[in-house]
Scaffold this motif. Sequence first.
Motif, mmCIF file in Angstrom:
data_model
loop_
_atom_site.group_PDB
_atom_site.id
_atom_site.type_symbol
_atom_site.label_atom_id
_atom_site.label_comp_id
_atom_site.label_asym_id
_atom_site.label_seq_id
_atom_site.Cartn_x
_atom_site.Cartn_y
_atom_site.Cartn_z
ATOM 1 N N MET A 9 0.844 -1.183 0.000
ATOM 2 C CA MET A 9 0.000 0.000 0.000
ATOM 3 C C MET A 9 0.882 1.237 0.000
ATOM 4 O O MET A 9 1.984 1.245 0.541
ATOM 5 C CB MET A 9 -0.922 0.004 1.210
ATOM 6 C CG MET A 9 -1.896 -1.155 1.252
ATOM 7 S SD MET A 9 -3.010 -1.186 -0.157
ATOM 8 C CE MET A 9 -4.041 0.220 0.222
ATOM 9 N N THR A 10 0.414 2.299 -0.588
ATOM 10 C CA THR A 10 1.201 3.509 -0.725
ATOM 11 C C THR A 10 0.457 4.700 -0.135
ATOM 12 O O THR A 10 -0.739 4.632 0.168
ATOM 13 C CB THR A 10 1.498 3.779 -2.205
ATOM 14 O OG1 THR A 10 0.252 4.015 -2.891
ATOM 15 C CG2 THR A 10 2.208 2.591 -2.837
ATOM 16 N N ARG A 12 -0.244 7.170 -1.824
ATOM 17 C CA ARG A 12 -1.200 7.532 -2.862
ATOM 18 C C ARG A 12 -2.561 6.870 -2.606
ATOM 19 O O ARG A 12 -3.607 7.485 -2.791
ATOM 20 C CB ARG A 12 -0.652 7.114 -4.223
ATOM 21 C CG ARG A 12 -1.530 7.537 -5.398
ATOM 22 C CD ARG A 12 -0.893 7.124 -6.707
ATOM 23 N NE ARG A 12 -1.715 7.537 -7.842
ATOM 24 C CZ ARG A 12 -1.412 7.276 -9.104
ATOM 25 N NH1 ARG A 12 -0.295 6.611 -9.384
ATOM 26 N NH2 ARG A 12 -2.209 7.679 -10.065
ATOM 27 N N THR A 13 -2.518 5.620 -2.169
ATOM 28 C CA THR A 13 -3.762 4.912 -1.853
ATOM 29 C C THR A 13 -4.448 5.554 -0.664
ATOM 30 O O THR A 13 -5.676 5.734 -0.656
ATOM 31 C CB THR A 13 -3.466 3.434 -1.550
ATOM 32 O OG1 THR A 13 -2.774 2.846 -2.651
ATOM 33 C CG2 THR A 13 -4.750 2.669 -1.273
ATOM 34 N N ARG A 14 -3.664 5.918 0.334
ATOM 35 C CA ARG A 14 -4.235 6.593 1.508
ATOM 36 C C ARG A 14 -4.895 7.901 1.103
ATOM 37 O O ARG A 14 -6.001 8.221 1.564
ATOM 38 C CB ARG A 14 -3.130 6.875 2.534
ATOM 39 C CG ARG A 14 -3.618 7.539 3.813
ATOM 40 C CD ARG A 14 -2.507 8.282 4.514
ATOM 41 N NE ARG A 14 -2.052 9.430 3.737
ATOM 42 C CZ ARG A 14 -1.070 10.234 4.126
ATOM 43 N NH1 ARG A 14 -0.435 10.011 5.262
ATOM 44 N NH2 ARG A 14 -0.712 11.257 3.361
ATOM 45 N N ARG A 16 -6.169 8.650 -1.729
ATOM 46 C CA ARG A 16 -7.408 8.360 -2.447
ATOM 47 C C ARG A 16 -8.543 8.084 -1.462
ATOM 48 O O ARG A 16 -9.688 8.501 -1.688
ATOM 49 C CB ARG A 16 -7.208 7.157 -3.371
ATOM 50 C CG ARG A 16 -6.386 7.464 -4.623
ATOM 51 C CD ARG A 16 -6.194 6.219 -5.462
ATOM 52 N NE ARG A 16 -5.465 6.516 -6.692
ATOM 53 C CZ ARG A 16 -5.082 5.597 -7.558
ATOM 54 N NH1 ARG A 16 -5.356 4.313 -7.316
ATOM 55 N NH2 ARG A 16 -4.422 5.943 -8.653
#
Length: 281
Positions: A9-10, A12-14, A16
């Motif tokens: 997980m990155t 960037r996902t957080r 989003r």
Amino acid sequence: MLLLYSKGMTIRTRNRLFFIFFALACLCAIINGIYLVWGFLQGMVSAPVGAVRTFYLFSKIIPQNFTATIIATSFFAFYVPVVVAFLYFGFEKTQSLEIIYFFAFLIGCLFEVSRLLVPIDSLWRTTSSPLLVIGRIVIAGRVLAPIGLLFASLFSSNDQRQNVERNFVIMVVIAILVGKLFPLNTMKTTTTCTVQWGYTKLFSTLRFCILFVTVLTLFISSYRNNSPEFKNESVGCLSLESGYYFLCAADNYVFLILGSILLTLGTFLYLRAIHSIYLWR
């Protein structure tokens, strides 16, 4: 949400996920706002009659005002999207565990918006399922919000990064269980447009203890680190928690003004301090 920092997980996902919550918070604010305005235009909004004062200690000193309650509750509807937007842009590249736990605090704040439905069409006069659901949502939020800040103060070190998912699950489960199992008295409504719950003094005492432990932990941390950033974090947390409690209990203009100022100022100090801490880590 619970996989924010697991392998693969990155940030960037957080981000989003923050954007999705921002959209949901805006949608919630818009729907509740339209429904409330429609209720006023139709003459369907009425203050609870015979309601119980939340802070009865000040009931003879500070007069109750229904408009102040509506404004205080509506403040949360605007506060949450604005702060989420700030988190999205201000912490876009910051791996801060405190932000994840602060996210739980924001969810608890958003749950307060459900109180706007209670005075519409005299829902407070009934003992219906919607009134019961709103009462349980409010209780769950008032458990999740302070616990979120408590966990931010206790489990924000780097060695706790692998436990963030577990800790978040624990917070959510505690809030759900308390909201589901805590006794409610749908025959009585408070001046803050919510159902009165049982063991009021015990519930208030436990929430105060969580606040005390949270602030104490942060002040001890600031003393050990001897850093202005940690001091600002502890002061900001004390301010935003105080503002949150004032707004939750705001059935008058004094609490409304104090809560709005303290919550806004505290949020700014708290988040700026966290951002500064992670800049030099």
